[in-house]
Design a protein around this motif. Sequence first.
Motif, PDB file in Angstrom:
ATOM      1  N   GLY A  16       9.051   0.612  -3.775  1.00  0.00           N
ATOM      2  CA  GLY A  16       8.177   1.766  -3.666  1.00  0.00           C
ATOM      3  C   GLY A  16       6.691   1.461  -3.783  1.00  0.00           C
ATOM      4  O   GLY A  16       5.854   2.288  -3.440  1.00  0.00           O
ATOM      5  N   ARG A  17       6.335   0.291  -4.284  1.00  0.00           N
ATOM      6  CA  ARG A  17       4.923  -0.071  -4.374  1.00  0.00           C
ATOM      7  C   ARG A  17       4.393  -0.457  -2.996  1.00  0.00           C
ATOM      8  O   ARG A  17       5.165  -0.834  -2.114  1.00  0.00           O
ATOM      9  CB  ARG A  17       4.707  -1.254  -5.317  1.00  0.00           C
ATOM     10  N   THR A  18       3.086  -0.377  -2.813  1.00  0.00           N
ATOM     11  CA  THR A  18       2.447  -0.832  -1.586  1.00  0.00           C
ATOM     12  C   THR A  18       1.682  -2.103  -1.902  1.00  0.00           C
ATOM     13  O   THR A  18       0.851  -2.125  -2.816  1.00  0.00           O
ATOM     14  CB  THR A  18       1.478   0.234  -1.034  1.00  0.00           C
ATOM     15  N   GLN A  19       1.960  -3.167  -1.168  1.00  0.00           N
ATOM     16  CA  GLN A  19       1.232  -4.429  -1.322  1.00  0.00           C
ATOM     17  C   GLN A  19       0.128  -4.450  -0.276  1.00  0.00           C
ATOM     18  O   GLN A  19       0.387  -4.252   0.914  1.00  0.00           O
ATOM     19  CB  GLN A  19       2.167  -5.612  -1.115  1.00  0.00           C
ATOM     20  N   ILE A  20      -1.101  -4.711  -0.727  1.00  0.00           N
ATOM     21  CA  ILE A  20      -2.253  -4.765   0.175  1.00  0.00           C
ATOM     22  C   ILE A  20      -2.903  -6.134   0.036  1.00  0.00           C
ATOM     23  O   ILE A  20      -3.280  -6.534  -1.067  1.00  0.00           O
ATOM     24  CB  ILE A  20      -3.278  -3.660  -0.154  1.00  0.00           C
ATOM     25  N   VAL A  21      -3.033  -6.842   1.148  1.00  0.00           N
ATOM     26  CA  VAL A  21      -3.660  -8.160   1.166  1.00  0.00           C
ATOM     27  C   VAL A  21      -4.931  -8.046   2.001  1.00  0.00           C
ATOM     28  O   VAL A  21      -4.889  -7.637   3.160  1.00  0.00           O
ATOM     29  CB  VAL A  21      -2.727  -9.230   1.769  1.00  0.00           C
TER      30      VAL A  21
END
Length: 153
Positions: A82-87
């Motif tokens: 459910g988390r959003t990973q942003i790179v």
Amino acid sequence: MHQSKAQRISSFILLVATLIAAEEQPNYAPEASQPPYEATPAMPHSFAWSVKDEATNNDYSHQQESDDKVTSGSYRVVLPDGRTQIVTYRADDNGYVAQVKYEGEAKSKYPEYRTSSSSYDNNTPSYSGVETTTASIIPQQDYKDPEQNARYE
């Protein structure tokens, strides 16, 4: 120190073989190790794309810009928890530097996987039109090869 005739001939043959081997070494030109093309300069570019499909829980995107010296951009993906990973990244003459961050809270239970095709909604396999047959395996009992028996009689 006196050498026998055979020793002198052996020494002479060894000397000649060494000289021939040294002469036969290929002489590679320095250009042979260089690539057969010239590198083209980087070209400025810019792109962006995204996918958001609620039915399959797919949500991700990527965007990038470059002025031919510095390339920068970011990509994001919603993780199964459910988390959003942003790179966010930047690449230039000094190398590639990325910063990674997460948004949202991890859920202890992952969402149920769903396909976007309604034919799979019930998760029941369909075998229409498939014919089934049953095969029996009967063990051979006391098989005797006639040729083998003839050889030993």
